[in-house]
Design a protein around this motif. Sequence first.
Motif, PDB file in Angstrom:
ATOM      1  N   PHE A 219       7.317   3.903  12.285  1.00 19.14           N
ATOM      2  CA  PHE A 219       6.628   4.995  11.670  1.00 19.14           C
ATOM      3  C   PHE A 219       7.365   6.060  11.254  1.00 19.14           C
ATOM      4  O   PHE A 219       8.630   6.418  12.022  1.00 19.14           O
ATOM      5  N   VAL A 220       7.306   6.678  10.248  1.00 16.45           N
ATOM      6  CA  VAL A 220       8.092   8.032   9.813  1.00 16.45           C
ATOM      7  C   VAL A 220       7.243   9.398  10.228  1.00 16.45           C
ATOM      8  O   VAL A 220       6.217   9.235   9.973  1.00 16.45           O
TER       9      VAL A 220
ATOM     10  N   PRO B  42       0.867  -1.251   0.096  1.00 17.39           N
ATOM     11  CA  PRO B  42       0.078  -0.022   0.139  1.00 17.39           C
ATOM     12  C   PRO B  42       0.856   1.167  -0.021  1.00 17.39           C
ATOM     13  O   PRO B  42       2.018   1.254   0.522  1.00 17.39           O
ATOM     14  N   GLU B  43       0.369   2.460  -0.646  1.00 18.01           N
ATOM     15  CA  GLU B  43       1.142   3.751  -0.392  1.00 18.01           C
ATOM     16  C   GLU B  43       1.761   4.295   0.638  1.00 18.01           C
ATOM     17  O   GLU B  43       2.803   4.236   0.736  1.00 18.01           O
ATOM     18  N   PHE B  44       1.304   3.750   1.758  1.00 16.16           N
ATOM     19  CA  PHE B  44       1.650   4.227   3.137  1.00 16.16           C
ATOM     20  C   PHE B  44       2.766   3.559   3.517  1.00 16.16           C
ATOM     21  O   PHE B  44       3.467   4.060   4.458  1.00 16.16           O
ATOM     22  N   MET B  45       2.957   2.227   2.913  1.00 18.35           N
ATOM     23  CA  MET B  45       3.840   1.566   3.479  1.00 18.35           C
ATOM     24  C   MET B  45       5.272   1.717   2.522  1.00 18.35           C
ATOM     25  O   MET B  45       5.164   1.176   1.457  1.00 18.35           O
TER      26      MET B  45
ATOM     27  N   LEU C  81       0.926   9.562   5.431  1.00 14.73           N
ATOM     28  CA  LEU C  81       0.161   8.860   4.361  1.00 14.73           C
ATOM     29  C   LEU C  81      -0.943   8.004   5.227  1.00 14.73           C
ATOM     30  O   LEU C  81      -2.108   7.967   4.450  1.00 14.73           O
ATOM     31  N   LYS C  82      -0.687   7.577   5.949  1.00 18.37           N
ATOM     32  CA  LYS C  82      -1.643   6.664   6.791  1.00 18.37           C
ATOM     33  C   LYS C  82      -2.660   7.217   7.386  1.00 18.37           C
ATOM     34  O   LYS C  82      -3.708   6.874   7.340  1.00 18.37           O
ATOM     35  N   LEU C  83      -2.387   8.631   7.636  1.00 18.96           N
ATOM     36  CA  LEU C  83      -3.637   9.708   8.317  1.00 18.96           C
ATOM     37  C   LEU C  83      -4.200  10.443   6.994  1.00 18.96           C
ATOM     38  O   LEU C  83      -4.697  11.702   7.273  1.00 18.96           O
TER      39      LEU C  83
END
Length: 162
Positions: free
Chosen positions: A92-93, A40-43, A61-63
Amino acid sequence: MAETAQYLTLGLAGETFGMAIRNVREILDMRPISRLPHAPEFMLGMIDVRGTGYPILDLRLKLDLPAVPPTEATRIIILDVPVAGRVVGVGFVADCVYEVTDIEESSLEQVPDVGGKWKSDYIAGIGRKGDRFVIIFDLARLMAGTDVSAGAAETPSNDLAA
């Protein structure tokens, strides 16, 4: 005397977020991340820390916040996170890390109910530090529905649930 808990505070898109310090393994400077195909994009991918692989997620991206290029202040926070009934190591970045701070448990406010759809299910509560609000993550709910099993470092289950 009021019950306090320690939180690592971090910055994302100009806002202050917090996560329980008991979940934090370590904080790393930004480093190259090996991409994973079809993730997924956030990973963002995986990194190796002393022989252990960790999946790395972009908190922005996760948020559903806009992505930004890393800066000198960008950090990777390695956490023990409850995922699907087990505890795994996940990175987490964050835009920056501020400090470890005490927040009174009794001062945590509920997420405002403004009606309609608002992605707030990942928030455990809202604390205050001075004149700033600190949005406290519920890591289990933040990770709900996220498959990080690809090489995630599993931690022996103990009292780490957020």
